[in-house]
Structures are given as structure tokens and as C-alpha cells.
Design an enzyme around this catalytic site. Structure first.
Site, PDB file in Angstrom:
ATOM      1  N   ASP A  36      -0.147  -7.561   2.865  1.00  0.00           N
ATOM      2  CA  ASP A  36       1.161  -7.017   2.520  1.00  0.00           C
ATOM      3  C   ASP A  36       0.932  -5.603   1.981  1.00  0.00           C
ATOM      4  OD1 ASP A  36       3.846  -6.660   2.234  1.00  0.00           O
ATOM      5  OD2 ASP A  36       4.204  -8.517   1.175  1.00  0.00           O
TER       6      ASP A  36
HETATM    7  C1  NOJ Z   1       6.464  -5.636   1.507  1.00  0.00           C
HETATM    8  C2  NOJ Z   1       7.108  -6.938   1.852  1.00  0.00           C
HETATM    9  O1  NOJ Z   1       6.647  -7.951   0.980  1.00  0.00           O
HETATM   10  C3  NOJ Z   1       6.860  -7.357   3.276  1.00  0.00           C
HETATM   11  O2  NOJ Z   1       7.578  -8.524   3.537  1.00  0.00           O
HETATM   12  C4  NOJ Z   1       7.214  -6.247   4.214  1.00  0.00           C
HETATM   13  O3  NOJ Z   1       7.041  -6.657   5.540  1.00  0.00           O
HETATM   14  C5  NOJ Z   1       6.352  -5.040   3.899  1.00  0.00           C
HETATM   15  N1  NOJ Z   1       6.609  -4.620   2.530  1.00  0.00           N
HETATM   16  C6  NOJ Z   1       6.627  -3.878   4.839  1.00  0.00           C
HETATM   17  O4  NOJ Z   1       7.850  -3.343   4.605  1.00  0.00           O
END
Ligand code: NOJ
Length: 742
Positions: free
Chosen positions: A280
Site C-alpha cells: 500500500d
Molecule cells: C492507499 C489506500 O489504502 C489504497 O487502498 C489505495 O489503493 C492507495 N492508497 C492508492 O491510492
């Protein structure tokens, strides 16, 4: 005939085999030509400069890094023009390895569907799959190869803002929805011109963040993990999901991003996942804040060892993998494996054949302006609405109503209807793209109906200056519709709330309008279960509308006037107060269960609050009524290699055609570990005309009776089971039992 079938099957499997072998051979050949820097480059994902969905790091030399083959993927890069321009730079690199463009296409691209939790309330797997398909058609036409969806985190805590992104609290419903979404995004097969890779997230257990606070720790038993939180991930994997994203939380003290047990042992080991895992946003580097890695280098070591293949935005791989290899702390095979997983997907997507195959502006224009997509958004929007209350059949409204007052802070909003995680395309005029609730009402009623409007108050704050005007307007109407709720960005990432009551003075406004004595219908707009006790206890009609997306106004008007009979059911339990959280239907019984809400005789209860929810899981009314009858079990005793057929008749006994979600719950009465008081194990969404009866059939097999026993083996145990068929988890209409034999 048999011979032809066998030969065809053999040829097909040979073809499939040689196809995959070809890609593997190509991957191996390419890998041999790659320098270490180029290999590490493939594991590196950056945010584009135009938009961010996390804390930004600015690199002034992004373009030259791409030209040097130091970047494998970009996120938040939208449109054929922009993706083409970045891809051109990648084509100037030595090995011309195409970039992957990833994006959070969570509930639509330009055509926006209900927020995922709202869409889950439709319990309509075909509709859910269709919404994901349309999102993929639009996104792929606009340069996107990969969506960071579906989010399949089970969530039992409505304080957590990200409940809006998932399918709610139930592993069975969640698994079916996960599958529908993966198939929708990926289409028939990766490599199709309108297929985008799914990314199943967040692996794992993120939905159980302590206190519902985003990014927080998770502490849970193995049984809970396997029984409640992992099933939707497995279902998504079985549906062919190309990628997984790990997660911000730690699980029992080990951050998911550095968690070998989750990624290597379960996902890539036991489950045999062949795709790749992306971290993430920044989560590799964040292991330092967790107190798990002493510096970025250690974080890179822990993440690559644990099985995180691509580094989203932390730059820990870019800055440290080479040193870790030199020091022989990691083996090159670890890096090669991650690179190969990523390259394989680039080949499968057809990007080596044509890196610009998703960059055709004419196709983009057609896909982003397709009236069929708009029609689908309107239909799926209406299917997602849940009718929570309809005393005296206030709804549906007559199209001949003389005067309707539409009151509240969300009536004339456009962008708000998109909810969180809309794609936010540059240059979009939201007043043109979105049908506001006011516009939807206007589109619906004829010339003879007079529409009045008052805002009444803001979503937040305590200003009541608009109340008097709103009451005046309401007094002039035959019926009042009110639109209240959260702001679109009050539920979503980093949007946890400790207080989930309808914000501001909105419920006071409802009270003031209710005092006029006019019939009042309240629409509740949000991405999570909210608390609205005054409204629930006093107002005759309530529609829970979530955030419905671009066609919100039309979908709502369709339901208000009965062109669509609402059939949505809640995918999460709604608490009476925050103090009941976490609250979920599939809980254990305890040794001292309370007999009812007032039983306080040394029972498992609260002395100051009922234990029952305000609205239970699976609940939702209709403009018509359904009668359940004739429950039949094909046998009363079964062996574990046998099945039992359960049938029941459902009759539409009301005045409107409508849809009902018939729910099957089972209870294993005794076990080597205690079992929930009920578990959803099947449902059928059926459509019935007035007076029509349909027979619904469920098949109970050993799988449905199995659970993780005291040795954590997934098995059934002989004994007695209850079979319950109902219209919600609490509204059980038919009940029987049977015995599972040794
Ligand atoms: C953080 C989020 O937790 C995730 O779900 C997302 O895909 C990414 N950022 C990218 O935006």
C-alpha cells in the site's frame, strides 16, 4: 463424439499450456537481459504528479528515471493523452519495458456507480459485476491497466471510514461480491482490450483496525482470521484476481507489508497465487513508524522477504535492494521472482505487443460517453437503495401530488452524490455529469406538480437560521422529502469518525419539519451505517440512499415514485449508539445470553442500552409484502458426503411487483469450538409479480457445514443444525432442523 470432445479438450489444454509457457519463456528471456537497476526499477511504483491519494514525495527526475528503466508502474495517471506521454518515455528506455498504469477505480471511472457498500446492499451479483465491467470498459479506454479494487475487507465497525469501500460484515456475501467484482473488472480474461487487472485489497484484516481508527493495529485470533476475514480474499483469488495489495495495519504485531505468514505462507504458498503483490502507499517505509524496521533498508529487507513485490511510493526498494544484495542479505532469486511476476502481467495484458493499446483517444471518447453506461448506473443506483421504514405506506409517492417540498443540505448538490473514491477526472463539469436529487425529482414529476425547495441547514455546524424558511416551505406542501446525511468525504480513507450520528443540526431540522404534521420522507446519504434515532423513531418513511453516483437523482426519483420498488438489504448491522460497536449479526451466544432487550438478570447486556441493533444485517423493506411458506428439507439426517435440499415458497401478497432477497442462515448447535448464533449460507434474489409464488431452493452440503475446528482444520462435525429462512437476519420466517451424521 466422445473422441472429438476429448481431442478438443486435449488441444485446448495444450494450447493453454503452450500459451503460458510462451509468456514464461519471454519473461525469462527478458529477465536475462536486465541489469540489476532495471530489475529493481520494475518493482518501483510512483505517483503521477497530477493527483495524489497519499502523502507525496516529489521527484524532479521522474521522466529520466522512466527513460532509464527505473520505474515499473505509475498510479494516478489519467487519460489516453497523459498515459501515452509517460509510456513514450518508457519506450525510450533500453529494454522498452512498458509501464503499468494503476488507478483507484473503486466504483466507476467516469460513470460512477453507488459506493461499494451501497452497491453491496443490492445483493445483486449480476448488477455488481456489470458495474465493475463498465468501470473497466471506461478505465481501459482511458489508459488504465489496473484498478486497485475490489476492496474485500470485512468490516464490523462503522466508525472505520473505509467501510464504504467494501461489501460489509459478512464473509459469505463478501466472497460472492468479491468474485463478481473481480470477474467484472477482468472480463473474460486478461489481455482483452477492455480488461483491467483487479487488485484485491488490503491483505489482510485491515477491516478490524482497533477502535475503527484508520491505519490502526489489528489483533485477532487465527480462527477469526480464517473464518471471517480471509474468505473474500480466497474467493477473489479463485476468480482469477491478477494482483493483491497488502495493507497498512499490523496483524498481531507484524505489519501486513512485512508479514511473511500472510504473503508467502498463505497467499503465495498455500493458495498458490501466481500474480504480484503491491504494497500500500508508502507502507514499506512506514514499517519504521510501526517500530518493526529500524531504517528504510531494513524495511526493504523485511518487505521483499515477506513477499511484497512492488513498492508503491516508499522508494525503499529503489534505495536499498542493491545494497541488500551486495551484502548478501537477500538472494537475487527473491528479486527475480518479484520481477517475473510483474513482467508476466505486462505480457498478459498485451503491453509488449502494443504499449499504447489502451491509449486510443477515439475509443476513450466513445467509452466515456456511452448512454448504456448511464442507464446501468441509474438501474444499479435504484437497486442499492434500502427502504428502512414506510409507515402508513407513505411511499411510493403519487406522480399527481400537487405540491412537494424538497428540503435539506444535499438536495441541490452534484459532486456530493459521487461519494468518496470517485475518479475525479480533470476538466469534468459535475453539474453536467451528475443528476442532482433536485434534478431527478424535476425529471420525474409532471407539470401539475409544484416543487418547493429550502436548504434548511448545512451538513455540519450548528446554524439553524434556515429552519424557519424550511418549516414555512414544508407547511405549503402535501408531502415533504428531506435529504440529509454526511458529506461525501466523511466516509473513506482516513475518514474514521468517533461519532457516527447524522452530523450537525440535520436531525433537529427533521424534528422541526416533522412537527408541521406533513408526511415526511427522509433520504439518508452516506458511505457507512449512521445513527439517526430521532428520524428512525418518528418519521414515517426512510430511504437509505448511500452515495449513488452520477445518476443519483434519477435512481432516487425512480424509487420515490414507485417506478422501481426498493429491494436493497443492509450489508452491515446498524447500531443504536456508538457504544454497541462492534456489533454484527453472526456473533456467539455467550454463556449468559439475554432473552430480550430488557433482560438484565445477570445476562450479557448493557444496563443503559438495548443489545439489539437499530436495523439488523439483511434488513430492507419493500412496497409490497412477501409471505414465506412450505419449508421442506429433502431429509432430516445427512452424511457428510450427502446434501440436503431446502425449499420454500415465497408469495408476493402485496400490491406491487417487487424483488425479495430470500436469506438462508444455518446454526451449528454445538461444536468443538463455539459457533455463531447464525451464519448466512445462501441467498436468492427473486422477482415476483403481484400474487405470484416462486419456490426457492438451497442445497446444503458439507462445505456449508464446515468451520475451523479446535485444531484449525476446516471440517464439519456431526450434530444438530438449525435451518432458518428469512427476510433479514432477525426476521426469520421459517425454521427447521436436521442432523449431520458421523
Ligand atoms: C492507499 C489506500 O489504502 C489504497 O487502498 C489505495 O489503493 C492507495 N492508497 C492508492 O491510492
Amino acid at each position: 463424439m466422445k473422441k472429438i470432445v476429448t481431442t478438443t479438450l486435449l488441444l485446448a489444454s495444450f494450447f493453454a499450456f503452450s500459451q503460458s509457457k510462451t509468456i514464461d519463456q519471454k519473461v525469462d528471456a527478458l529477465l536475462k537481459q536486465m541489469t540489476l537497476e532495471e530489475k529493481i526499477g520494475q518493482l518501483n511504483q510512483y505517483n503521477d504528479d497530477s493527483k495524489a491519494t497519499g502523502p507525496i514525495t516529489v521527484d524532479n527526475d521522474k521522466a529520466s528515471q522512466i527513460r532509464n528503466g527505473q520505474v515499473g508502474s505509475l498510479l494516478n495517471c489519467l487519460g489516453t493523452e497523459r498515459t501515452r506521454s509517460w509510456q513514450k518515455l518508457a519506450m525510450e528506455s533500453r529494454l522498452k519495458i512498458p509501464l503499468l498504469f494503476g488507478q483507484d477505480v473503486i466504483h466507476g471511472y467516469k460513470t460512477t456507480f453507488p459506493v461499494p457498500l451501497g452497491e453491496a446492499a443490492s445483493w445483486d451479483l449480476e448488477a455488481i459485476q456489470k458495474a465493475a465491467r463498465i468501470a473497466a470498459v471506461e478505465a481501459s479506454a482511458s489508459g488504465i491497466h489496473w484498478t486497485f479494487a475490489p476492496m474485500v475487507d470485512i468490516a464490523r465497525d462503522p466508525r472505520w471510514g473505509r467501510v464504504m469501500e467494501g461489501a460489509g460484515e459478512d464473509p459469505y456475501l463478501g466472497s460472492l461480491i468479491a468474485k463478481a467484482r473481480v470477474i467484472g473488472f477482468q472480463g473474460e480474461k486478461l489481455g482483452g482490450i477492455d480488461a483491467v487487472m483487479a487488485c484485491v485489497k488490503h491483505f489482510a484484516a485491515y477491516g478490524a483496525a482497533v477502535g475503527g481508527r484508520d491505519y490502526n493495529s489489528v489483533d485477532m485470533s487465527e480462527r477469526m482470521l480464517w473464518e471471517i476475514y480471509l474468505p473474500p480474499f480466497k474467493a477473489a483469488l479463485d476468480a482469477g484476481a491478477a494482483t493483491f495489495m497488502n495493507s497498512f495495519n499490523d496483524l498481531n504485531g507484524i505489519p501486513a507489508t512485512g508479514n511473511k505468514y500472510l504473503q508467502r505462507d498463505i497467499l503465495k504458498g498455500k493458495w498458490g497465487f501466481k500474480g504480484f503483490v503491491v504494497s500500500d502507499w508508502g507502507s514499506i517505509g512506514e514499517m519504521q513508524n510501526h517500530g518493526y524496521a529500524k531504517d528504510g533498508k531494513e524495511a526493504a529487507y523485511l518487505a521483499i522477504t515477506a513477499g511484497s513485490d512492488m513498492d508503491m511510493e516508499s522508494r525503499c526498494y529503489k534505495n536499498n535492494l542493491e545494497a541488500l544484495l551486495k551484502e548478501k542479505r537477500i538472494d537475487i532469486q527473491l528479486v527475480d521472482d518479484a520481477v517475473k511476476r510483474i513482467l508476466r502481467k505486462k505480457f498478459e495484458l498485451g503491453l509488449f505487443d502494443d504499449p499504447y493499446r489502451f491509449c486510443n483517444p477515439e475509443r476513450e471518447k466513445a467509452a466515456l460517453n456511452n448512454p448504456e453506461h448511464t442507464k446501468a448506473a441509474r438501474e444499479i443506483g435504484a437497486k442499492s437503495i434500502v427502504l428502512l421504514k414506510n409507515d402508513s405506506n407513505v411511499l411510493p409517492l403519487s406522480k399527481d401530488t400537487k405540491t412537494i417540498a424538497f428540503i435539506g443540505p444535499l438536495v441541490k448538490e452534484y459532486k456530493q452524490n459521487m461519494g468518496f473514491w470517485d475518479v475525479d477526472l480533470p476538466g469534468v463539469d459535475y453539474e453536467k455529469l451528475v443528476v442532482s436529487q433536485w434534478d431527478g425529482l424535476q425529471n420525474k414529476v409532471g407539470k401539475n406538480t409544484k416543487l418547493l425547495y429550502a436548504k434548511g441547514c448545512e451538513i455540519e455546524g450548528d446554524n439553524k437560521d434556515g429552519f424557519a424558511e424550511a418549516v414555512k416551505i414544508a407547511s405549503q406542501a402535501d408531502v415533504v422529502i428531506m435529504s440529509i446525511g454526511e458529506k461525501r468525504d466523511m466516509s473513506g480513507e482516513a475518514k474514521s469518525r468517533s461519532n457516527i450520528h447524522v452530523p450537525g443540526v440535520q436531525e433537529e431540522l427533521v424534528k422541526a419539519i416533522q412537527a408541521t404534521g406533513k408526511p415526511v420522507v427522509v433520504l439518508i446519504n452516506t458511505g457507512r451505517p449512521l445513527i439517526f434515532n430521532y428520524t428512525a423513531d418518528n418519521v414515517p418513511a426512510i430511504l437509505y440512499t448511500w452515495w449513488l453516483g452520477t445518476e443519483a437523482g434519477n435512481s432516487i426519483a425512480d424509487v420515490l415514485f414507485g417506478d422501481v420498488n426498493p429491494g436493497g438489504k443492509l450489508p452491515m448491522t446498524f447500531p443504536r449508539e456508538v457504544g454497541q460497536i462492534p456489533i454484527y449479526y453472526n456473533h456467539f451466544n455467550t454463556g449468559r445470553p439475554a432473552k430480550n432487550d430488557t433482560d438484565l438478570n445477570y445476562t450479557s447486556a448493557y444496563i443503559d442500552l438495548s443489545i439489539s441493533p437499530k436495523f439488523p444485517f439483511g434488513f430492507g423493506l419493500s412496497y409490497t409484502t412477501f409471505q414465506y411458506s412450505d419449508l421442506k428439507l429433502s431429509k432430516k439426517k445427512m452424511k457428510n458426503n450427502e446434501t440436503i435440499e431446502v425449499t420454500a415458497n415465497i408469495t408476493n401478497t402485496g400490491k406491487y411487483g417487487g424483488e425479495e432477497v430470500v436469506q438462508l442462515y444455518l446454526r451449528d448447535k454445538f461444536g468443538s469450538v463455539v459457533r455463531p448464533i447464525k451464519e448466512l449460507k445462501g441467498f436468492e434474489k427473486i422477482k415476483l409479480n403481484v400474487g405470484e409464488t416462486k419456490t426457492v431452493k438451497f442445497v446444503i452440503d458439507n462445505q456449508k457445514l464446515s468451520f475451523y475446528n479446535d485444531k484449525l482444520e476446516f471440517k464439519s462435525e456431526p450434530g444438530d443444525f438449525d435451518v432458518m429462512i428469512g427476510s433479514s437476519s432477525e426476521d426469520i420466517r421459517l425454521k427447521e432442523d436436521f442432523e449431520l451424521l458421523n
